[in-house]
Design an enzyme around this catalytic site. Sequence first.
Site, mmCIF file in Angstrom:
data_model
loop_
_atom_site.group_PDB
_atom_site.id
_atom_site.type_symbol
_atom_site.label_atom_id
_atom_site.label_comp_id
_atom_site.label_asym_id
_atom_site.label_seq_id
_atom_site.Cartn_x
_atom_site.Cartn_y
_atom_site.Cartn_z
ATOM 1 N N GLY A 273 3.692 3.372 0.922
ATOM 2 C CA GLY A 273 2.416 3.736 0.302
ATOM 3 C C GLY A 273 2.345 5.248 0.128
ATOM 4 N N THR A 274 2.798 5.961 1.133
ATOM 5 C CA THR A 274 2.754 7.431 1.078
ATOM 6 C C THR A 274 3.530 7.957 -0.122
ATOM 7 O OG1 THR A 274 2.531 7.563 3.484
ATOM 8 C CG2 THR A 274 3.359 9.530 2.362
ATOM 9 N N ASN B 259 -9.484 3.495 5.452
ATOM 10 C CA ASN B 259 -8.688 2.824 6.483
ATOM 11 C C ASN B 259 -9.203 3.058 7.896
ATOM 12 O OD1 ASN B 259 -7.742 5.495 5.628
ATOM 13 N ND2 ASN B 259 -6.335 5.325 7.334
ATOM 14 N N SER C 159 1.041 -0.645 -0.331
ATOM 15 C CA SER C 159 2.113 -0.587 0.659
ATOM 16 C C SER C 159 2.434 -1.992 1.132
ATOM 17 C CB SER C 159 1.652 0.287 1.824
ATOM 18 O OG SER C 159 2.568 0.213 2.883
ATOM 19 N N CYS D 12 -2.142 7.174 11.700
ATOM 20 C CA CYS D 12 -1.099 8.123 11.349
ATOM 21 C C CYS D 12 -1.399 9.497 11.923
ATOM 22 C CB CYS D 12 -0.960 8.222 9.834
ATOM 23 S SG CYS D 12 -0.772 6.625 9.067
HETATM 24 N N1 PLP Z 1 -3.196 5.136 2.470
HETATM 25 C C1 PLP Z 1 -3.929 4.538 3.405
HETATM 26 C C2 PLP Z 1 -5.383 4.277 3.136
HETATM 27 C C3 PLP Z 1 -3.356 4.129 4.616
HETATM 28 O O1 PLP Z 1 -4.094 3.526 5.542
HETATM 29 C C4 PLP Z 1 -1.980 4.403 4.832
HETATM 30 C C5 PLP Z 1 -1.332 4.084 6.126
HETATM 31 O O2 PLP Z 1 -2.005 3.994 7.154
HETATM 32 C C6 PLP Z 1 -1.234 4.999 3.811
HETATM 33 C C7 PLP Z 1 -1.885 5.363 2.653
HETATM 34 C C8 PLP Z 1 0.235 5.261 3.958
HETATM 35 O O3 PLP Z 1 0.977 4.067 3.751
HETATM 36 P P1 PLP Z 1 2.484 3.922 4.273
HETATM 37 O O4 PLP Z 1 2.395 3.698 5.754
HETATM 38 O O5 PLP Z 1 3.035 2.725 3.566
HETATM 39 O O6 PLP Z 1 3.201 5.159 3.936
#
Ligand code: PLP
Length: 386
Positions: free
Chosen positions: A73-74, A153, A203, A329
């Site tokens: 996702g990042t 989140n 993601s 995170c």
């Molecule tokens: N965006 C949101 C709202 C998230 O909650 C997260 C991860 O916690 C991400 C982006 C990042 O996703 P990824 O872990 O797949 O890099």
Amino acid sequence: MERRRVYLDHTATTPLAPGVLDAMEPYLTERWLSPAGLYRGARALRRELEDARRRVAQLLGAEANDVVFTSSGTESISLAIRGVALASQHRGQHIITTQIEHRAVLDSAKQLEKQGWRVSYLPVDSAGVVDLAALESALDAETTLVSIMLANNEVGSLQPIQEAVRIVKAHGPAIPVHVDAVAAGGFVPIEVQRLGIDLLSLSSHKVGGPKGAGLLWMRRGVLLQAQILGGDQERGRRAGTEDVPAVMGMARALELALPTTEERGEAMRRLCTRLVDGVRESVPRTVVTGHPTERLPHIASFCFEGVDGEALLLQLDVQGVAAASGSACTSATLEPSHVLRAMGVPPALAEGNLRLSLGVENSDEDVDYVVRLLPGVIERMRQLRK
Ligand code: PLP
């Protein structure tokens, strides 16, 4: 009390959904070729990868060619924000986002600021919902991108994306709107045409898929500059040999999760209500954060007065409960949550934050265990602080 192991950190990551490993397995073993190869097995693999792209696109109500596979996702978010901003800098150097985004958005925006962009970070109200009047006044002739998450989140609040899109398009029909749907995918509908947006990030590992996969959907015509260079994969938008097993696992996980969004949401809402009501009734001096109704069905966020969130996580861990405080995170940094700060939660109260995020494998017994456990744990912690 009988000890259980209860995982309540599904916004951080989820276990593989049943059937996902089976979907990946052939691509980890006998079908290991590169999909770029021009020989028999490789060409078949390419077709299977493109079939997965078509199936995923269909779930989003989109065209296959508009889906870019990424590693997370990042990466998807970073590609959307930096990719669009850099590709459209001749039109202007102003982007708009919100104060409650994930770091994937905020750090990309901060990096652009260092490179000369102006960034407007929209405020939110005390329920964690973005201020649309602030969006309207932030838009100007230089704006080239607006990025707003579909749901937060940390506290679960849904954002009024369709209204935001209307405001943006009334100001400038060509300004793309990006949505981080990482936390929302599988819990609220994410058909891209219905949302009216131009880019969407998802993601895999938040919806029962493996880690190592994510995707960016982008409307045809949106300008994007690749951020990873070195090959023509993903139609030149993301270089690097595709992680075929991870993509196949993500496709299966999305096929399981997205068509059942409503049922999953209902099941989660019922469990989450049991959890929130139970905690509210049994733990005094508790504030439940986030919007009371317009929210993700599986996230409960509490602030307990006179409690240290990190110490609470350790106590819960001893009792078999995996939970989070603030964003998973960023919890390692022990900074007070930027989301709670933006919502105006006083720092002393924000310190006592606990986020419990449910998943489809959780049961009433899991919830009841936590509801029985929490009052004693919190009472002991409050006594120690006196
Ligand atoms: N965006 C949101 C709202 C998230 O909650 C997260 C991860 O916690 C991400 C982006 C990042 O996703 P990824 O872990 O797949 O890099």
